[in-house]
Design a protein around this motif. Structure first.
Motif, PDB file in Angstrom:
ATOM      1  N   SER A 191       0.828  -1.209   0.000  1.00  0.00           N
ATOM      2  CA  SER A 191       0.000   0.000   0.000  1.00  0.00           C
ATOM      3  C   SER A 191       0.863   1.261   0.000  1.00  0.00           C
ATOM      4  O   SER A 191       0.499   2.272  -0.611  1.00  0.00           O
ATOM      5  CB  SER A 191      -0.992  -0.008   1.164  1.00  0.00           C
ATOM      6  N   ALA A 192       2.013   1.230   0.665  1.00  0.00           N
ATOM      7  CA  ALA A 192       2.893   2.398   0.638  1.00  0.00           C
ATOM      8  C   ALA A 192       3.394   2.638  -0.782  1.00  0.00           C
ATOM      9  O   ALA A 192       3.469   3.780  -1.258  1.00  0.00           O
ATOM     10  CB  ALA A 192       4.080   2.184   1.590  1.00  0.00           C
ATOM     11  N   LEU A 193       3.704   1.549  -1.493  1.00  0.00           N
ATOM     12  CA  LEU A 193       4.159   1.676  -2.870  1.00  0.00           C
ATOM     13  C   LEU A 193       3.038   2.225  -3.747  1.00  0.00           C
ATOM     14  O   LEU A 193       3.240   3.138  -4.559  1.00  0.00           O
ATOM     15  CB  LEU A 193       4.619   0.301  -3.370  1.00  0.00           C
ATOM     16  N   ALA A 194       1.842   1.676  -3.546  1.00  0.00           N
ATOM     17  CA  ALA A 194       0.702   2.117  -4.355  1.00  0.00           C
ATOM     18  C   ALA A 194       0.431   3.600  -4.132  1.00  0.00           C
ATOM     19  O   ALA A 194       0.153   4.352  -5.068  1.00  0.00           O
ATOM     20  CB  ALA A 194      -0.526   1.278  -4.018  1.00  0.00           C
ATOM     21  N   GLU A 195       0.533   4.032  -2.877  1.00  0.00           N
ATOM     22  CA  GLU A 195       0.285   5.436  -2.577  1.00  0.00           C
ATOM     23  C   GLU A 195       1.327   6.335  -3.240  1.00  0.00           C
ATOM     24  O   GLU A 195       1.003   7.360  -3.815  1.00  0.00           O
ATOM     25  CB  GLU A 195       0.276   5.644  -1.056  1.00  0.00           C
ATOM     26  N   LYS A 196       2.574   5.865  -3.199  1.00  0.00           N
ATOM     27  CA  LYS A 196       3.650   6.683  -3.776  1.00  0.00           C
ATOM     28  C   LYS A 196       3.452   6.871  -5.277  1.00  0.00           C
ATOM     29  O   LYS A 196       3.701   7.945  -5.806  1.00  0.00           O
ATOM     30  CB  LYS A 196       5.011   6.024  -3.514  1.00  0.00           C
ATOM     31  N   ILE A 197       3.040   5.823  -5.974  1.00  0.00           N
ATOM     32  CA  ILE A 197       2.996   5.936  -7.433  1.00  0.00           C
ATOM     33  C   ILE A 197       1.584   6.176  -7.972  1.00  0.00           C
ATOM     34  O   ILE A 197       1.378   6.163  -9.187  1.00  0.00           O
ATOM     35  CB  ILE A 197       3.637   4.699  -8.111  1.00  0.00           C
ATOM     36  N   ALA A 198       0.617   6.420  -7.051  1.00  0.00           N
ATOM     37  CA  ALA A 198      -0.780   6.571  -7.485  1.00  0.00           C
ATOM     38  C   ALA A 198      -0.972   7.634  -8.577  1.00  0.00           C
ATOM     39  O   ALA A 198      -1.618   7.356  -9.601  1.00  0.00           O
ATOM     40  CB  ALA A 198      -1.676   6.868  -6.296  1.00  0.00           C
ATOM     41  N   PRO A 199      -0.438   8.845  -8.423  1.00  0.00           N
ATOM     42  CA  PRO A 199      -0.682   9.865  -9.461  1.00  0.00           C
ATOM     43  C   PRO A 199      -0.136   9.420 -10.818  1.00  0.00           C
ATOM     44  O   PRO A 199      -0.766   9.597 -11.854  1.00  0.00           O
ATOM     45  CB  PRO A 199       0.098  11.086  -8.940  1.00  0.00           C
ATOM     46  N   TRP A 200       1.034   8.817 -10.788  1.00  0.00           N
ATOM     47  CA  TRP A 200       1.644   8.327 -12.027  1.00  0.00           C
ATOM     48  C   TRP A 200       0.790   7.215 -12.632  1.00  0.00           C
ATOM     49  O   TRP A 200       0.520   7.198 -13.835  1.00  0.00           O
ATOM     50  CB  TRP A 200       3.062   7.818 -11.697  1.00  0.00           C
TER      51      TRP A 200
END
Lengths: 419, 419
Positions: A191-200
């Motif tokens: 989830s931390a990874l998903a949050e980091k790259i969400a806009p991209w």
């Protein structure tokens, strides 16, 4: 091109064996743009098999079945196929020759049951099974194809890749090009990874798709692209992968779909280093993961699985005082184990584990899931660098063993970065 | 009672992960007379999931889904369930508390994506997931039940056994008693075994069923009985198992559903003996299989994985002359490895392997699949008995490693019979 897979066998539904055939088939087809659209597992029951075939033909033009072709009474697939596609059962002399050949290569003599493998429906075309006794049967109906393959994983893998799939590609031509890229990412939760790259991720064009595959300690990010223009999609996938890699920096430990064991072997090979393991709680699993990889013997030298303290002292040279002062599950002990493995095995790089895999053996201070691990490397100047750390892994014994294996391999990969 | 399982996730269809949840579920339910009637694997696509649920409800009153409940964008199961069963999405404060608790135990902080796990359809009853962040959702429709569980195997295993299945059994009462017996048989191929017991098998009454599960070097025979009279079926299954065991004699190495590793550990424990392995081609897999078993540490002392000849000589005391005269893959070398493991590890029983797992390394004289193996035991009088033999296994690297592991464990089990 979508393919439906039907896995046949009571043993699958009973949970006695795990189906790996559908995954093998999917992985082999993916680079060609062929996908498994759905998998059904059914028992050795004629009605269930018929229903599954009906449904598969509703969804796909190509249906692959595995299993139920053995010589024993509980295997009924062949009769079901005869009823479904029509025709008679006849003995095929070419199949009989092949069965005799396979059986004699295994050092056995043919008996009546094995010989019965040569009886096939007249409605099918036979593909000879070079590596087993069950013939592969190719049926056609209204432009659709069903191929019945055996359930034994190595037979299916061998025959699907060498014969069945090439023949399917010959019959059905597809014209969308598929490209993909993979990043292996550590240091992030899903989830931390998903949050980091969400806009991209949200800005990705519709011909690109991102998928997460979390494993303990590691996430595989896969970018898939599908487009009629091969050059365009290849450059788009490459661009997206480059952007992701730049965003994630050091957390990316590989840009290929490799396991930590494969990555570590590759790095060691590039650096001309040999590798050893000293394993307590992982019990040989790290060595096993490394040696499953073909060609590992040029890098991997050996291991000491030191379950007992006597072996830790006797073969790895761990000091009795270190064990008594800190306990077997401690940073000083895994450091001495890693350094001991360098000496005992005569290697340049070593990883070591000592922990409590459970279900027993935990305490308040060191609960089940506590694992100490170390990675050591002897630099060209003769100096040894050793790093150790403690983790707490959730889950059962197997999960603790697997998570520890992954983590300590990643630890060694990162240690070698500095070389 | 038949249950339909739906496995949800692109990663399954892509072959990136293998579904083990359906097997775990089946094995856990079997002793209670509950069966998995069919398994469907579908991608993260709303239409596919809906179709699969429709079909599952046609076949079964209980449907279990696993997967698709992760925090990332590609996991859509929750929305599909809301559309299927109706209701609104709302944040469940009890789930949010649980998510916070699970996340903080893992040493992380909650973020927006993880917090979104607490949003569930109003049409479901939530079962709190004690070991993960995805809530388990229980839906009912026309007397039928669907339970949506996470895809992470250890979460599903833990929550299915402790909560979901007990609640299902409470709702659906069944009244047929199920008994089964298992024989683990070696020395026979599947078809030779089937031929030997064919007359007996054909005479079985309809309430008894025999199933074969062949593995390399070993066949599991399972007798299942189902009847309304518990005492009757228990005695019938016992009688049938006794008849089979008498027919097969020494080829039966266990009358419980145990792996060779479990059987060997059990025998060693009964005899008060400790165990070691010396592994070349199996590369730690034997030690891994042994140490996967909880409580193995009272019997298993340790291993030397001697991939290089230096380790064979240095840690196991194999003589240089023996290696030079016979090559590493030879009976004299595996004998010295097994006897060396007894000394180096300080154990009473040892097994050893040296072979060519492939794909490289084969020669005309010693083709890929050639494996030399030995088992050694030190008797109470101090004498060491060591037996060695050579096998030729078909298949790829993994299969050769697994077959060698099974065979050498069976070899040790048989050697201990004489004790």
């Amino acid at each position: 091109m979508k393919v439906s897979v039907i896995v046949i066998g009571d043993e699958i539904l009973l949970g006695q064996v795990t189906d790996t055939n559908s995954g093998d088939i999917a992985r082999h087809m993916a680079p060609y743009g062929w996908e498994v659209g759905d998998v059904q597992a059914v028992g050795d029951e004629a009605d269930e098999i018929r229903l599954a075939i009906d449904r598969a033909f509703e969804l796909s033009d190509v249906v692959l079945t595995t299993g139920g072709l053995g010589p024993t009474k509980d295997d009924i697939t062949k009769g079901v196929m005869r009823d479904y596609f029509g025709g008679e059962l006849r003995e095929d002399p070419a199949v009989l020759d092949n069965v005799k050949d396979v059986v004699s290569r295994r050092g056995f003599r043919i008996n009546n049951l094995t010989a019965a493998q040569a009886i096939v429906p007249t409605s099918c075309r036979v593909i000879q099974n070079r590596v087993g006794t069950a013939p592969i049967m190719w049926f056609e109906k209204g432009g659709k194809v069903l191929v019945a393959m055996p359930g034994v994983p190595f037979e299916t893998r061998e025959m699907f890749t060498s014969e069945v799939f090439p023949q399917l590609r010959g019959k059905f031509k597809t014209d969308v090009d598929i490209e993909h890229a993979v990043l292996m990412v550590t240091d992030y939760t899903e989830s931390a990874l998903a949050e980091k790259i969400a806009p991209w991720e949200e800005a990705l064009p519709e011909y690109l798709h991102l998928a997460y595959l979390p494993k303990p300690g590691l996430i595989r990010l896969r970018i898939d692209g599908a487009h009629r223009d091969r050059d365009f999609i290849a450059s788009e996938v490459k661009r997206a992968a480059g952007e992701l890699a730049a965003m994630l920096g050091d957390a990316v430990i590989a840009t290929e779909d490799l396991t930590p064991a494969q990555i570590l072997l590759q790095r060691c090979r590039e650096l001309g280093l040999t590798l050893a393991t000293a394993e307590s709680c992982t019990g040989g699993n790290i060595a096993h993961e490394l040696t499953l990889i073909p060609g590992s013997s040029d890098v991997f030298a050996g291991s000491v699985v030191s379950y007992s303290n006597d072996v830790k002292m006797g073969l790895l040279g761990v000091e009795r005082e270190t064990l008594e002062a800190n306990g077997a599950v401690s940073l000083p002990v895994v450091r001495e184990m890693a350094e001991g493995a360098l000496r005992a095995v005569g290697a340049h790089v070593a990883v070591a584990t000592s922990g409590i895999a459970g279900p027993g053996g935990g305490s308040e201070e060191k609960p089940v899931g506590t694992v100490c691990m170390a990675a050591a490397v002897t630099a060209p100047d003769g100096m040894t660098v050793c790093e150790a750390e403690t983790h707490h892994f959730p889950g059962n014994r197997q999960r603790v063993i697997e998570a520890s294996t992954t983590r300590v391999l990643i630890k060694a990969i990162k240690l070698l970065r500095a070389m």
